[in-house]
Design a protein around this motif. Structure first.
Motif, PDB file in Angstrom:
ATOM      1  N   SER A 166      39.194 -78.319 -50.689  1.00  0.00           N
ATOM      2  CA  SER A 166      38.450 -78.160 -49.384  1.00  0.00           C
ATOM      3  C   SER A 166      36.876 -77.919 -49.722  1.00  0.00           C
ATOM      4  O   SER A 166      36.508 -76.775 -50.017  1.00  0.00           O
ATOM      5  CB  SER A 166      39.177 -77.105 -48.624  1.00  0.00           C
ATOM      6  OG  SER A 166      38.528 -76.953 -47.400  1.00  0.00           O
ATOM      7  N   GLY A 167      36.153 -79.005 -49.539  1.00  0.00           N
ATOM      8  CA  GLY A 167      34.578 -78.967 -49.951  1.00  0.00           C
ATOM      9  C   GLY A 167      34.320 -79.088 -51.178  1.00  0.00           C
ATOM     10  O   GLY A 167      34.889 -79.477 -52.177  1.00  0.00           O
ATOM     11  N   PRO A 168      33.137 -79.557 -51.493  1.00  0.00           N
ATOM     12  CA  PRO A 168      32.513 -80.040 -52.850  1.00  0.00           C
ATOM     13  C   PRO A 168      32.560 -79.036 -54.016  1.00  0.00           C
ATOM     14  O   PRO A 168      32.804 -77.709 -53.544  1.00  0.00           O
ATOM     15  CB  PRO A 168      30.800 -80.356 -52.462  1.00  0.00           C
ATOM     16  CG  PRO A 168      30.694 -79.487 -51.450  1.00  0.00           C
ATOM     17  CD  PRO A 168      31.884 -79.293 -50.476  1.00  0.00           C
ATOM     18  N   VAL A 169      32.819 -79.445 -54.958  1.00  0.00           N
ATOM     19  CA  VAL A 169      33.003 -78.700 -56.142  1.00  0.00           C
ATOM     20  C   VAL A 169      31.512 -78.758 -57.225  1.00  0.00           C
ATOM     21  O   VAL A 169      31.250 -77.817 -57.611  1.00  0.00           O
ATOM     22  CB  VAL A 169      33.992 -79.059 -57.151  1.00  0.00           C
ATOM     23  CG1 VAL A 169      34.185 -78.252 -58.318  1.00  0.00           C
ATOM     24  CG2 VAL A 169      35.487 -78.726 -56.326  1.00  0.00           C
ATOM     25  N   LEU A 170      31.180 -80.043 -57.067  1.00  0.00           N
ATOM     26  CA  LEU A 170      29.750 -80.290 -57.908  1.00  0.00           C
ATOM     27  C   LEU A 170      28.559 -80.488 -57.049  1.00  0.00           C
ATOM     28  O   LEU A 170      28.790 -81.024 -55.868  1.00  0.00           O
ATOM     29  CB  LEU A 170      30.174 -81.564 -58.916  1.00  0.00           C
ATOM     30  CG  LEU A 170      31.252 -81.088 -59.839  1.00  0.00           C
ATOM     31  CD1 LEU A 170      31.675 -82.666 -60.475  1.00  0.00           C
ATOM     32  CD2 LEU A 170      30.611 -80.175 -61.063  1.00  0.00           C
ATOM     33  N   ASP A 171      27.385 -80.310 -57.592  1.00  0.00           N
ATOM     34  CA  ASP A 171      26.297 -80.835 -56.908  1.00  0.00           C
ATOM     35  C   ASP A 171      26.024 -81.996 -57.696  1.00  0.00           C
ATOM     36  O   ASP A 171      25.229 -81.821 -58.749  1.00  0.00           O
ATOM     37  CB  ASP A 171      25.226 -79.646 -57.132  1.00  0.00           C
ATOM     38  CG  ASP A 171      23.825 -80.091 -56.606  1.00  0.00           C
ATOM     39  OD1 ASP A 171      23.638 -81.223 -56.056  1.00  0.00           O
ATOM     40  OD2 ASP A 171      22.888 -79.298 -56.698  1.00  0.00           O
ATOM     41  N   PRO A 172      25.790 -83.045 -57.123  1.00  0.00           N
ATOM     42  CA  PRO A 172      25.589 -84.451 -57.890  1.00  0.00           C
ATOM     43  C   PRO A 172      24.293 -84.577 -57.977  1.00  0.00           C
ATOM     44  O   PRO A 172      23.697 -85.379 -58.761  1.00  0.00           O
ATOM     45  CB  PRO A 172      26.314 -85.362 -56.917  1.00  0.00           C
ATOM     46  CG  PRO A 172      26.256 -84.900 -55.649  1.00  0.00           C
ATOM     47  CD  PRO A 172      26.500 -83.338 -55.635  1.00  0.00           C
ATOM     48  N   ALA A 173      23.431 -83.729 -57.254  1.00  0.00           N
ATOM     49  CA  ALA A 173      21.815 -83.716 -57.638  1.00  0.00           C
ATOM     50  C   ALA A 173      21.438 -83.398 -58.724  1.00  0.00           C
ATOM     51  O   ALA A 173      20.488 -83.514 -59.512  1.00  0.00           O
ATOM     52  CB  ALA A 173      21.155 -83.080 -56.584  1.00  0.00           C
ATOM     53  N   ALA A 174      22.224 -82.435 -59.433  1.00  0.00           N
ATOM     54  CA  ALA A 174      22.021 -81.829 -60.720  1.00  0.00           C
ATOM     55  C   ALA A 174      22.895 -82.301 -61.631  1.00  0.00           C
ATOM     56  O   ALA A 174      23.803 -82.935 -61.490  1.00  0.00           O
ATOM     57  CB  ALA A 174      22.225 -80.132 -60.758  1.00  0.00           C
ATOM     58  N   SER A 175      22.458 -82.007 -63.191  1.00  0.00           N
ATOM     59  CA  SER A 175      23.696 -82.402 -64.093  1.00  0.00           C
ATOM     60  C   SER A 175      24.930 -82.180 -64.137  1.00  0.00           C
ATOM     61  O   SER A 175      24.957 -81.036 -63.624  1.00  0.00           O
ATOM     62  CB  SER A 175      23.012 -82.073 -65.316  1.00  0.00           C
ATOM     63  OG  SER A 175      21.718 -82.631 -65.705  1.00  0.00           O
ATOM     64  N   PHE A 176      25.772 -82.936 -64.203  1.00  0.00           N
ATOM     65  CA  PHE A 176      27.085 -82.793 -64.416  1.00  0.00           C
ATOM     66  C   PHE A 176      28.026 -83.439 -65.077  1.00  0.00           C
ATOM     67  O   PHE A 176      27.585 -84.899 -65.691  1.00  0.00           O
ATOM     68  CB  PHE A 176      27.916 -82.880 -62.713  1.00  0.00           C
ATOM     69  CG  PHE A 176      27.701 -84.388 -62.169  1.00  0.00           C
ATOM     70  CD1 PHE A 176      29.048 -84.872 -62.180  1.00  0.00           C
ATOM     71  CD2 PHE A 176      26.667 -84.840 -61.626  1.00  0.00           C
ATOM     72  CE1 PHE A 176      29.218 -86.141 -61.425  1.00  0.00           C
ATOM     73  CE2 PHE A 176      26.752 -86.064 -61.215  1.00  0.00           C
ATOM     74  CZ  PHE A 176      27.910 -86.739 -61.102  1.00  0.00           C
ATOM     75  N   ALA A 177      29.394 -83.228 -65.434  1.00  0.00           N
ATOM     76  CA  ALA A 177      30.161 -84.152 -65.978  1.00  0.00           C
ATOM     77  C   ALA A 177      31.638 -83.890 -65.624  1.00  0.00           C
ATOM     78  O   ALA A 177      31.957 -83.149 -65.108  1.00  0.00           O
ATOM     79  CB  ALA A 177      30.073 -83.624 -67.735  1.00  0.00           C
ATOM     80  N   VAL A 178      32.530 -84.832 -65.731  1.00  0.00           N
ATOM     81  CA  VAL A 178      33.859 -84.978 -65.434  1.00  0.00           C
ATOM     82  C   VAL A 178      34.754 -85.449 -66.459  1.00  0.00           C
ATOM     83  O   VAL A 178      34.226 -86.198 -67.233  1.00  0.00           O
ATOM     84  CB  VAL A 178      34.016 -85.592 -64.038  1.00  0.00           C
ATOM     85  CG1 VAL A 178      33.171 -84.999 -63.050  1.00  0.00           C
ATOM     86  CG2 VAL A 178      33.728 -87.053 -64.306  1.00  0.00           C
ATOM     87  N   SER A 179      35.746 -85.132 -66.569  1.00  0.00           N
ATOM     88  CA  SER A 179      36.871 -85.853 -67.640  1.00  0.00           C
ATOM     89  C   SER A 179      38.336 -85.604 -67.128  1.00  0.00           C
ATOM     90  O   SER A 179      38.600 -84.742 -66.241  1.00  0.00           O
ATOM     91  CB  SER A 179      36.913 -85.170 -68.790  1.00  0.00           C
ATOM     92  OG  SER A 179      37.528 -83.847 -68.780  1.00  0.00           O
ATOM     93  N   ALA A 180      39.013 -86.605 -67.565  1.00  0.00           N
ATOM     94  CA  ALA A 180      40.587 -86.758 -66.784  1.00  0.00           C
ATOM     95  C   ALA A 180      41.483 -87.530 -67.880  1.00  0.00           C
ATOM     96  O   ALA A 180      40.897 -88.451 -68.566  1.00  0.00           O
ATOM     97  CB  ALA A 180      40.675 -87.300 -65.293  1.00  0.00           C
ATOM     98  N   TRP A 181      42.639 -86.985 -67.972  1.00  0.00           N
ATOM     99  CA  TRP A 181      43.681 -87.947 -68.695  1.00  0.00           C
ATOM    100  C   TRP A 181      44.245 -88.956 -67.594  1.00  0.00           C
ATOM    101  O   TRP A 181      44.791 -88.503 -66.532  1.00  0.00           O
ATOM    102  CB  TRP A 181      44.771 -87.119 -69.355  1.00  0.00           C
ATOM    103  CG  TRP A 181      44.252 -86.520 -70.883  1.00  0.00           C
ATOM    104  CD1 TRP A 181      43.484 -85.389 -70.963  1.00  0.00           C
ATOM    105  CD2 TRP A 181      44.176 -87.256 -71.973  1.00  0.00           C
ATOM    106  NE1 TRP A 181      43.191 -85.411 -72.290  1.00  0.00           N
ATOM    107  CE2 TRP A 181      43.640 -86.251 -72.822  1.00  0.00           C
ATOM    108  CE3 TRP A 181      44.764 -88.463 -72.435  1.00  0.00           C
ATOM    109  CZ2 TRP A 181      43.469 -86.827 -74.282  1.00  0.00           C
ATOM    110  CZ3 TRP A 181      44.589 -88.806 -73.639  1.00  0.00           C
ATOM    111  CH2 TRP A 181      43.940 -88.133 -74.669  1.00  0.00           C
TER     112      TRP A 181
END
Length: 743
Positions: A341-356
């Motif tokens: 419910s709502g954003p988790v990341l600020d895509p204007a700043a550095s970020f990273a994601v991973s998933a299996w």
């Protein structure tokens, strides 16, 4: 323990001359009150921060002083006297024109009295050194008896960490002054506080040394990277450390003639990477209970964001990536998803994601993870069916409102296998990087400087993405399983991405492994053998193979078994094991070099990988009933791949079985482990490791087969014998797990 030899210091010899030796055992040394010394640490040249030392003769440290200060920390071996009577011995050598090394200076410090364990010792070279000559320095610890007349020397640092290579140039620019503008602070002898983190940029300013003039530029580098240059003086640069720890920054000034001066080497401490701001294990619900949200168990800054499952098309499954007892999110590909419910990341700043991911259908576009704003900006980790590629996309709008999308991409893998994906956005470098199974897929993709997604963004969605038209519709529904999703509000270094793909347990450090195929022939008959892992890979026999209630019996002529498609991602870590009994009545007549596959997976140019059995040669065995010795086969196990040309690459058993009459023909548990993050293949028989070698994976493209190898698409390399059980796991099983296979 090796014997130690004590040396007697002759009073008539001047300090700095090598001293005569008097052999003495360690026992005698202890009786005389001496202690065994250890190799010095922190050897090098006195500069700002820590001592500097280049062990690369092609990149020596440049010093502006012709009588530089040398330093080292002396030590006693473990268990020695807490104080000790110690001195440091410095050895300086010069390289001659014929490339030989000659003694330049030998210093014993202090010249009178002693120092104790762990004390810093410093001295200056007595005679000025020559510009243009390559020098090297090493140090050792000398430990004296209590009467000061005898000593024993530790090994030199030259034999452990290596020589410290250097040159001198008193005419070039002075060593520049380096300061930090934050968030990092330079280390001093008394303080080295950690700041920032991997991927967090910091500013550094270079200025001329005190009283220096005429500096026009600087060059700088971290110890493990290439030189970069900046014009002007003073000059400020932005640097981004890749890993935590204490990186060494080396800086030189340049004058108008183009000459480079003495180096300044500084350290600063990079804080451990900030923990993830979102982590979903998908192990909090039961199948059919879609009202239970997936908990966010991250420990990073900010609020936690539970992910609610959609009313239809989403559920829990017991087929989790960590194996027994784990769960995952299963989605139907048409309506199922989960979302915060709502954003988790600020895509204007550095970020990273991973998933299996475990896709069950890649016939159309699929989304693993996304976050999209109402203006269409944001990111997605996805599969593009048209291009058959994994993609990490980043979308933004320019000043005119036009939407742009950039991609980091890699060839797509197979369905029905576990694969780890990660994407990283570096806002300082303006780059995107895609990782598959912990490995970067090509170079980072550069974005325009104006490419910045809007800070305010939508929900973080698992298994779908909002369409770009802003109409509130979604597309790219995932079909298959998702597990172990993690997000960071910072970029990921290559080493961190590699570590993340290992999926190590936070409790014991063991890698998580999921049993994706399990066949046991006990009690089985007919032509099919079910897979008891839950992943549904049924084996079907062919040719002369049969199930006799105890094993898969293979005739070595045309008997085999197979299951359609790939079972594990060959580019990711996996483990394979088989309880197998070779039929030596057939194998004894095979020639040297004959090779057969027990179990393996085909690739486009041979085998992707396999467990193999090979006749290594023949030995003559004496038979009392025969006039001449009879040749008997010597066999070995292999784990790796065989190409269409018959060449093998992989691990070979250290032990060779020589089949003399009466040798017991017992079943053997043979296990192969491919560690994608280490880039190695390991072979085990029982619990014994037979060898670990570098191994480059080749993606599989055909069926998994038992008892044969389709090296050229027509079948061959048939194995004669019995296979009682087989198993495959996603993940590189550790020695603890392999021991359990034999229990």
């Amino acid at each position: 323990m090796p014997k130690i030899r004590f040396k007697r210091r002759l009073a008539a010899l001047a300090v700095g001359v090598l001293l005569a030796a008097l052999p003495m055992t360690a026992t005698s040394a202890q009786a005389a009150g001496g202690s065994e010394p250890a190799v010095p640490t922190a050897q090098g040249f006195v500069a700002s921060g820590k001592p500097t030392c280049s062990t690369d003769s092609s990149a020596p440290t440049l010093l502006g002083d012709t009588t530089p200060d040398l330093t080292a920390v002396v030590h006693l071996a473990a268990g020695g006297s807490p104080s000790g009577y110690l001195r440091a011995h410095f050895d300086v050598q010069a390289r001659a024109a014929d490339q030989t090394w000659n003694e330049k200076e030998s210093e014993l410090v202090p010249s009178s009295g002693f120092v104790t364990d762990g004390q810093v010792v410093t001295t200056s070279v007595r005679d000025p050194l020559t510009e243009g000559t390559l020098y090297r320095m090493a140090a050792s610890t000398w430990s004296y008896a209590t009467d000061g007349t005898e000593y024993v020397s530790s090994p030199s640092t030259a034999s452990t960490s290596g020589w410290c290579y250097f040159t001198v140039d008193p005419t070039g620019p002075l060593a520049p002054v380096v300061t930090s503008g934050g968030p990092y602070t330079l280390c001093t002898a008394d303080d080295c506080a950690a700041h920032g983190g991997p991927g967090v940029p910091g500013t550094f300013t270079f200025a001329p040394g005190e009283g220096d003039s005429g500096v026009v530029a600087y060059q700088y580098r971290f110890a493990d990277s290439a030189w970069a240059q900046v014009s002007g003086s003073p000059a400020t640069v932005t640097l981004t450390p890749r890993d935590s720890g204490q990186p060494l920054l080396v800086v030189q000034a340049q004058d108008a003639t183009g000459g480079w001066g003495a180096q300044t080497q500084v350290f600063f401490k990079v804080a451990p990477p900030a923990p993830s701001v979102g982590l979903w294990h998908f192990d909090h619900g039961q199948p059919g209970d879609t009202s239970t949200a997936a908990s966010d168990t991250a420990t990073g800054a900010g609020d936690r964001h539970a992910a609610a499952l959609s009313g239809t098309g989403a559920d829990w499954t017991a087929l989790g990536r960590r194996g027994d007892g784990d769960q995952a999110l299963t989605l139907d590909g048409s309506a199922g998803y989960a979302a915060t419910s709502g954003p988790v990341l600020d895509p204007a700043a550095s970020f990273a994601v991973s998933a299996w991911v475990f896709p069950t259908d890649l016939a159309q576009d699929r989304t693993v993870l996304s976050q999209t704003g109402d203006d269409g900006s944001g990111f997605a980790l996805r599969y593009a069916a048209g291009d058959r590629t994994w993609q990490f996309s980043y979308a933004w709008n320019d000043s005119a409102g036009t939407r742009h999308v950039a991609y980091a991409e890699a060839p797509g893998g197979a369905d029905h296998v576990w694969t780890q994906l990660a994407g990283a956005y570096d806002s300082a470098a303006h780059t995107l990087t895609l990782y598959v199974n912990g490995r970067p897929q090509g170079s980072p993709v550069a974005l325009p400087d104006a490419a910045t997604a809007r800070t305010a963004s939508g929900d973080l969605e698992f298994g779908r993405a909002a369409t770009a038209d802003g109409a509130g519709s979604s597309a790219g529904y995932w079909k298959g399983l998702l597990d172990e999703v993690q997000v960071w509000q910072r970029t990921l270094s290559a080493s961190e991405a590699l570590q993340d793909a290992k999926l190590e347990s936070p409790d014991n450090g063991w890698p998580g492994v999921a049993n994706v195929a399990a066949w046991n022939a006990s009690g089985a008959g007919g032509a099919t053998l079910p897979d008891t892992s839950g992943y549904g890979h049924t084996l079907t026999t062919e040719g002369g193979a049969l199930l006799d209630g105890n094993a898969i019996v293979l005739d070595g002529t045309d008997g085999a078994a197979s299951t359609p498609g790939t079972v594990v991602d060959d580019t990711g870590s996996f483990t394979v094991t088989a309880l197998v009994q070779p039929d030596m009545s057939v194998i004894s007549g095979k020639p040297d070099g004959w090779t057969a596959q027990v179990v393996g997976q085909r690739s486009a140019d041979g085998s992707a990988w396999g467990i193999w059995y090979r006749v290594a040669g023949h030995d003559d065995d004496y038979d009392p009933g025969a006039d001449d010795p009879a040749p008997v086969p010597a066999t070995e196990w292999l784990f790796g791949r065989v190409g269409t040309d018959g060449a093998f690459t992989g691990a070979v058993s250290q032990e060779v079985t020589i089949w003399t009459p009466g040798t017991a023909d017992n079943p053997v548990q043979v296990t192969g482990v491919f560690d994608a993050q280490a880039g190695t293949a390991s072979l085990y028989t029982g619990s014994d490791e037979q060898g670990t070698v570098p191994f480059t994976p080749v993606p599989g493209s055909g069926d998994l087969t038992v008892g044969k190898a389709d090296l050229d698409g027509t079948g061959g390399s048939y194995f004669p014998g019995r296979v009682t059980s087989l198993g495959l796991w996603a993940g590189a099983m550790g020695s603890n797990g392999i021991s359990g296979l034999n229990g």
